[in-house]
Design a protein around this motif. Sequence first.
Motif, short mmCIF file in Angstrom:
data_model
loop_
_atom_site.label_atom_id
_atom_site.label_comp_id
_atom_site.label_asym_id
_atom_site.label_seq_id
_atom_site.Cartn_x
_atom_site.Cartn_y
_atom_site.Cartn_z
N UNK A 17 0.83 -1.20 0.00
CA UNK A 17 0.00 0.00 0.00
C UNK A 17 0.86 1.25 0.00
N UNK A 18 1.17 1.75 -1.17
CA UNK A 18 2.03 2.92 -1.29
C UNK A 18 1.30 4.16 -0.82
N UNK A 74 5.72 8.14 0.24
CA UNK A 74 6.71 7.16 -0.19
C UNK A 74 7.20 7.46 -1.60
N UNK A 75 6.26 7.77 -2.48
CA UNK A 75 6.62 8.06 -3.86
C UNK A 75 7.50 9.30 -3.93
N UNK A 76 7.15 10.33 -3.14
CA UNK A 76 7.93 11.56 -3.18
C UNK A 76 9.33 11.35 -2.62
N UNK A 77 9.46 10.44 -1.61
CA UNK A 77 10.79 10.16 -1.08
C UNK A 77 11.63 9.42 -2.11
N UNK A 110 10.52 1.28 -7.01
CA UNK A 110 11.54 1.80 -6.10
C UNK A 110 10.92 2.08 -4.73
N UNK A 111 9.70 2.61 -4.74
CA UNK A 111 9.02 2.88 -3.47
C UNK A 111 8.77 1.59 -2.70
N UNK A 112 8.49 0.52 -3.43
CA UNK A 112 8.27 -0.77 -2.80
C UNK A 112 9.52 -1.28 -2.12
N UNK A 113 10.69 -1.01 -2.72
CA UNK A 113 11.93 -1.56 -2.20
C UNK A 113 12.43 -0.79 -0.99
#
Length: 292
Positions: A229-230, A234-237, A288-291
């Motif tokens: 669950x993004x 998280x995406x911005x980081x 990338x956000x997932x990792x």
Amino acid sequence: MNGGPSGFNNAPVTKTFVIACALFTVFFGIQGRSFKLGLSYQDIFRKLSIWKLIASVFAFSSTPELMFGLYLLYYFRVFERQIGSNKYSVFILFSIMVSFFFEVMALAVLKDPTANLLTSGPYGLIFASFVPFYFDIPVSTWFRIFGVRFSDKSFIYLAGLQLLLSSWKRSLLPGICGILAGSLYRLNIFRIRRVKFPEFVATFFSRLSWPSAGTPPTAPARNLAGNVPYTTRQVERTYPSATAPSAIEPPEDSIATLVSMGFDRNSARQALVHARNDINAATNILLEAQSH
């Protein structure tokens, strides 16, 4: 198009499987026994050899098959990142077992006790992976070579075709059986897509395949659908706003494509904004956000 972040980050099961395939192939290649690993009617129905059965799952029969096979396994690590190591382990086991069942049925029909009809190697897993690749990975780029139109997915298909025809009949049959296994998994027969191994499986493979001195990364929490669950944060980081995002609202079909791959709608939209509506770049941002 690529398989997401470089390396085996967040794909420990794939890394372990790739290493096992390479070691088995080199070991039997040095002994000159690679071409003897192919299963035949006689192996299955008269003198079943357990070691040969196990070796035939991992060891490729030639160097070209090894190169194309490892390339495809490495690319398909994107599916482990998408559904998680525990579900991907089930996918691997299901693909190998079901494709092997179809291979046994084919050998029973052909009944040729003198020839090795099946080449060795993880053909079941590789060609089962082409099913989600076809349906779930979007085309992001089209181009022409000598007037022929190709997509960025064409190179994966060409590598698969090369592997499928590498040993002609001996490789064609396992490849077809793998596609059938992948199709059954996608059809969710016996609700197989909901099955996953316990969490310690991912931890085991992380420790087994990651020889660093530090603590292996913890698998991210997943929702009931098996997806991470993004959040917008998280995406911005993952994708700093140093580069100005696109002011154009992402197309609805691009958002829908990312959602169909298992990503959260709001995160998919945010990734497209930062990627200037490039769906391939947005996919990489989400992976990338997932990792992290």
